[in-house]
Write a protein that holds these residues in place. Structure first.
Motif, PDB file in Angstrom:
ATOM      1  N   PHE A  46       0.813  -1.207   0.000  1.00  3.80           N
ATOM      2  CA  PHE A  46       0.000   0.000   0.000  1.00  3.80           C
ATOM      3  C   PHE A  46       0.853   1.266   0.000  1.00  3.80           C
ATOM      4  CE2 PHE A  46      -2.965  -3.126   1.933  1.00  3.80           C
ATOM      5  CZ  PHE A  46      -3.971  -3.039   0.985  1.00  3.80           C
ATOM      6  N   PHE A  47       2.123   1.110   0.315  1.00  2.00           N
ATOM      7  CA  PHE A  47       3.040   2.255   0.306  1.00  2.00           C
ATOM      8  C   PHE A  47       4.186   2.025  -0.685  1.00  2.00           C
ATOM      9  CE2 PHE A  47       0.791   2.558   4.274  1.00  2.00           C
ATOM     10  CZ  PHE A  47       0.529   3.912   4.391  1.00  2.00           C
ATOM     11  N   ALA A  48       3.922   1.196  -1.705  1.00  2.00           N
ATOM     12  CA  ALA A  48       4.958   0.841  -2.665  1.00  2.00           C
ATOM     13  C   ALA A  48       5.491   2.063  -3.408  1.00  2.00           C
ATOM     14  CB  ALA A  48       4.418  -0.186  -3.662  1.00  2.00           C
ATOM     15  N   THR A  49       4.608   2.964  -3.804  1.00  2.68           N
ATOM     16  CA  THR A  49       5.046   4.153  -4.538  1.00  2.68           C
ATOM     17  C   THR A  49       5.957   5.019  -3.677  1.00  2.68           C
ATOM     18  OG1 THR A  49       2.997   4.143  -5.830  1.00  2.68           O
ATOM     19  CG2 THR A  49       4.266   6.192  -5.793  1.00  2.68           C
ATOM     20  N   VAL A  50       5.591   5.218  -2.419  1.00  2.00           N
ATOM     21  CA  VAL A  50       6.397   6.021  -1.501  1.00  2.00           C
ATOM     22  C   VAL A  50       7.730   5.340  -1.221  1.00  2.00           C
ATOM     23  CG1 VAL A  50       6.506   7.011   0.823  1.00  2.00           C
ATOM     24  CG2 VAL A  50       4.352   7.034  -0.448  1.00  2.00           C
ATOM     25  N   LEU A  51       7.694   4.032  -0.967  1.00  2.00           N
ATOM     26  CA  LEU A  51       8.917   3.294  -0.683  1.00  2.00           C
ATOM     27  C   LEU A  51       9.873   3.325  -1.871  1.00  2.00           C
ATOM     28  CD1 LEU A  51       7.424   0.198   1.181  1.00  2.00           C
ATOM     29  CD2 LEU A  51       8.733   2.061   2.189  1.00  2.00           C
ATOM     30  N   GLY A  52       9.318   3.234  -3.074  1.00  2.00           N
ATOM     31  CA  GLY A  52      10.158   3.284  -4.261  1.00  2.00           C
ATOM     32  C   GLY A  52      10.923   4.586  -4.366  1.00  2.00           C
ATOM     33  N   ALA A  53      10.251   5.688  -4.040  1.00  2.00           N
ATOM     34  CA  ALA A  53      10.900   7.001  -4.107  1.00  2.00           C
ATOM     35  C   ALA A  53      11.948   7.179  -3.016  1.00  2.00           C
ATOM     36  CB  ALA A  53       9.844   8.098  -4.009  1.00  2.00           C
ATOM     37  N   LEU A  54      11.766   6.521  -1.870  1.00  2.00           N
ATOM     38  CA  LEU A  54      12.657   6.709  -0.717  1.00  2.00           C
ATOM     39  C   LEU A  54      13.832   5.747  -0.685  1.00  2.00           C
ATOM     40  CD1 LEU A  54       9.997   7.274   2.093  1.00  2.00           C
ATOM     41  CD2 LEU A  54      11.479   8.997   1.076  1.00  2.00           C
ATOM     42  N   PHE A  55      13.674   4.558  -1.258  1.00  2.00           N
ATOM     43  CA  PHE A  55      14.693   3.522  -1.100  1.00  2.00           C
ATOM     44  C   PHE A  55      15.506   3.256  -2.364  1.00  2.00           C
ATOM     45  CE2 PHE A  55      12.312   2.868   2.711  1.00  2.00           C
ATOM     46  CZ  PHE A  55      13.234   2.347   3.612  1.00  2.00           C
ATOM     47  N   PHE A  56      15.261   4.021  -3.423  1.00  2.00           N
ATOM     48  CA  PHE A  56      16.035   3.866  -4.646  1.00  2.00           C
ATOM     49  C   PHE A  56      16.547   5.230  -5.118  1.00  2.00           C
ATOM     50  CE2 PHE A  56      13.343   0.112  -4.526  1.00  2.00           C
ATOM     51  CZ  PHE A  56      14.257  -0.890  -4.803  1.00  2.00           C
ATOM     52  N   ASP A  59      17.405   9.508  -9.409  1.00  2.00           N
ATOM     53  CA  ASP A  59      17.516   9.652 -10.862  1.00  2.00           C
ATOM     54  C   ASP A  59      17.127   8.379 -11.611  1.00  2.00           C
ATOM     55  OD1 ASP A  59      19.629   8.206  -9.913  1.00  2.00           O
ATOM     56  OD2 ASP A  59      21.153   9.175 -11.154  1.00  2.00           O
ATOM     57  N   MET A  60      16.660   7.356 -10.895  1.00  2.00           N
ATOM     58  CA  MET A  60      16.223   6.113 -11.536  1.00  2.00           C
ATOM     59  C   MET A  60      14.890   6.329 -12.238  1.00  2.00           C
ATOM     60  SD  MET A  60      15.503   2.379  -9.736  1.00  2.00           S
ATOM     61  CE  MET A  60      17.248   2.025  -9.480  1.00  2.00           C
ATOM     62  N   PRO A  61      14.715   5.820 -13.482  1.00  2.00           N
ATOM     63  CA  PRO A  61      13.422   5.960 -14.179  1.00  2.00           C
ATOM     64  C   PRO A  61      12.277   5.401 -13.330  1.00  2.00           C
ATOM     65  CG  PRO A  61      15.102   5.107 -15.670  1.00  2.00           C
ATOM     66  CD  PRO A  61      15.715   5.108 -14.294  1.00  2.00           C
ATOM     67  N   ASP A  62      11.132   6.041 -13.427  1.00  2.00           N
ATOM     68  CA  ASP A  62      10.001   5.655 -12.580  1.00  2.00           C
ATOM     69  C   ASP A  62       9.588   4.204 -12.793  1.00  2.00           C
ATOM     70  OD1 ASP A  62       7.778   6.449 -10.713  1.00  2.00           O
ATOM     71  OD2 ASP A  62       6.576   5.844 -12.441  1.00  2.00           O
ATOM     72  N   TRP A  63       9.581   3.747 -14.062  1.00  2.00           N
ATOM     73  CA  TRP A  63       9.156   2.368 -14.332  1.00  2.00           C
ATOM     74  C   TRP A  63      10.107   1.362 -13.695  1.00  2.00           C
ATOM     75  CZ3 TRP A  63      12.287  -1.168 -16.700  1.00  2.00           C
ATOM     76  CH2 TRP A  63      13.383  -0.674 -17.425  1.00  2.00           C
ATOM     77  N   LEU A  64      11.407   1.691 -13.712  1.00  2.00           N
ATOM     78  CA  LEU A  64      12.389   0.794 -13.126  1.00  2.00           C
ATOM     79  C   LEU A  64      12.291   0.807 -11.598  1.00  2.00           C
ATOM     80  CD1 LEU A  64      14.743  -1.130 -13.479  1.00  2.00           C
ATOM     81  CD2 LEU A  64      16.287   0.852 -13.578  1.00  2.00           C
ATOM     82  N   ARG A  65      12.017   1.988 -11.045  1.00  2.00           N
ATOM     83  CA  ARG A  65      11.863   2.102  -9.604  1.00  2.00           C
ATOM     84  C   ARG A  65      10.683   1.256  -9.124  1.00  2.00           C
ATOM     85  NH1 ARG A  65      10.990   7.264  -9.270  1.00  2.00           N
ATOM     86  NH2 ARG A  65      13.185   7.827  -9.078  1.00  2.00           N
ATOM     87  N   GLN A  66       9.564   1.331  -9.856  1.00  2.00           N
ATOM     88  CA  GLN A  66       8.396   0.535  -9.479  1.00  2.00           C
ATOM     89  C   GLN A  66       8.665  -0.957  -9.640  1.00  2.00           C
ATOM     90  OE1 GLN A  66       5.438   1.535  -8.020  1.00  2.00           O
ATOM     91  NE2 GLN A  66       6.674   3.383  -7.792  1.00  2.00           N
ATOM     92  N   LEU A  67       9.404  -1.306 -10.697  1.00  2.00           N
ATOM     93  CA  LEU A  67       9.746  -2.709 -10.911  1.00  2.00           C
ATOM     94  C   LEU A  67      10.599  -3.232  -9.763  1.00  2.00           C
ATOM     95  CD1 LEU A  67       9.637  -5.132 -12.867  1.00  2.00           C
ATOM     96  CD2 LEU A  67      11.747  -4.263 -13.901  1.00  2.00           C
ATOM     97  N   GLN A  68      11.572  -2.433  -9.341  1.00  2.00           N
ATOM     98  CA  GLN A  68      12.433  -2.831  -8.228  1.00  2.00           C
ATOM     99  C   GLN A  68      11.628  -2.930  -6.924  1.00  2.00           C
ATOM    100  OE1 GLN A  68      15.510  -3.723  -8.753  1.00  2.00           O
ATOM    101  NE2 GLN A  68      16.746  -2.206  -9.795  1.00  2.00           N
TER     102      GLN A  68
END
Length: 380
Positions: A46-56, A59-68
């Motif tokens: 439920f906090f995947a989007t927030v975690l992606g922005a904080l833990f990666f 400058d990582m592309p958004d699609w790759l950040r979400q994939l990770q």
């Protein structure tokens, strides 16, 4: 002594009786513990989007950040079989209750740690690696919790209420998703996006750790299952490695239950856990609206599990599967092809899909019956 649903030899059910006060207590404590533990497992998504922005890296592309980010979420599922086999091994040798309690402790600690982890901005690449490690530990814990819970209840409740007991427990487990959804809605409603990214995302994980410790305490009041007690009294507890027995003598049952479990996991992950992010990213639905619709779908899912279990006792598991999975296919098609729609259709269609996802309760109903008691935990 109340007759239990499954006899020690795993073949013939004991005489059917109604649920007693002790059965209701066992069912309530087990379901509540399942709710709190599964909350810990799924709050991440439920906090995947927030975690992606904080833990990666920023400058990582958004699609790759979400994939990770979802890759780390998936790591918990990859760890489930290993954790399940280890915990189930000792559950078949030492008793259901001990492992039932241990699994929830192993879930609570990593959840609390995630809530306290420093982010990428503070420690760099170590941040996602630590997050991954905690997800692996969570996956190992849930791998023992879910089969352990189903076996525990399956060996406790009377035969006449076997389906209802498993369905009610499954509704408790899915109630953890509902609790996570409601907490996510509350966080997003109460705090601004900047506050959520700054500190508020930590709140549900810290709460999850506390919930887990409460569950460990509550499970002190549970009793070992009558089936395992009888096995221990007869000295028929598994004498060799239970996994070896399962792979040698119960391969067909293992394949059967594995296929059922794939259906269960797909229904939960796709329809309930991933869809809120899908609604936001693909159809640009506001996070609060997507989460509120998801909360409704999870509520109907929780109700659907109880209904599926109740119906299984009356018309049979196979009939419930045919009706339920057919209904899920039809309602899912209606829901996903109708997106984005209006807020009203979003809520109505998503809630209807959630109700039929409740058919997942038939998976443990069939799965617990598939193995004899000495290796039941390991087999499931």
């Amino acid at each position: 002594m109340t007759s239990h649903a499954i006899s020690p030899d795993g073949t013939q059910p004991a005489p059917a009786l109604t649920l007693g006060a002790r059965d209701y207590k066992t069912l309530a404590l087990s379901a509540l513990g399942g709710t709190l533990e599964f909350y810990d497992f799924v709050i991440y998504v439920f906090f995947a989007t927030v975690l992606g922005a904080l833990f990666f890296p920023p400058d990582m592309p958004d699609w790759l950040r979400q994939l990770q980010t979802f890759g780390i979420f998936a790591a918990g599922y990859l760890a489930r079989p290993v954790g399940g086999i280890v915990i189930a091994h000792f559950g078949d040798l030492l008793g259901r209750k001990r492992m039932f309690t241990l699994s929830i402790f192993l879930m609570a600690a990593p959840t609390l740690v995630i809530g306290l982890l420093p982010t990428y901005a503070s420690i760099g690449i170590a941040a996602p690696l630590l997050l991954l490690a905690m997800r692996v530990l969570q996956g190992a814990a849930i791998g023992g919790e879910m089969p352990g819970a189903w076996v525990f209840i399956g060996e406790h409740v009377p035969a006449q209420r076997y389906g209802f007991g498993i369905g009610a427990l499954t509704s408790g487990i899915t109630g953890g998703i509902l609790l996570g959804s409601l907490v996510a809605v509350a966080i997003n409603r109460h705090y601004s996006p900047a506050e959520v990214s700054g500190f508020a995302w930590r709140i549900p994980f810290v709460l999850g750790g506390v919930f887990g410790l409460v569950s460990v305490y509550l499970r002190r009041f549970l009793h070992e299952t009558p089936v395992f007690k009888e096995l221990a009294d007869r000295k028929t507890v598994a004498r060799e490695l239970p996994l070896r027995t399962v792979l040698r003598e119960h391969r067909a049952a293992s394949v059967y239950v594995a296929l059922l479990t794939w259906v269960l996991s797909a229904a939960i992950v796709v329809v309930v856990l991933y869809t809120p992010t899908y609604l936001q990213k693909v159809h640009h639905i506001q996070p609060a609206l997507a989460l509120e619709a998801n909360a409704l779908a999870t509520l109907t899912l929780t109700i659907g599990c109880v209904l599926a279990g109740w119906a299984s006792d009356r018309i049979g598991t196979r009939a419930v599967m045919l009706i339920g999975w057919g209904g899920l296919f039809a309602t899912a098609y209606l829901f996903y092809t109708g997106l984005p729609g209006t807020p009203a259709t979003l809520f109505w269609h998503y809630g209807l899909v959630g109700l039929f996802v409740g058919t997942i309760a038939t998976v443990p109903i069939a799965g617990v019956r598939a193995f004899p008691a000495p290796v039941r935990f390991t087999g499931l």
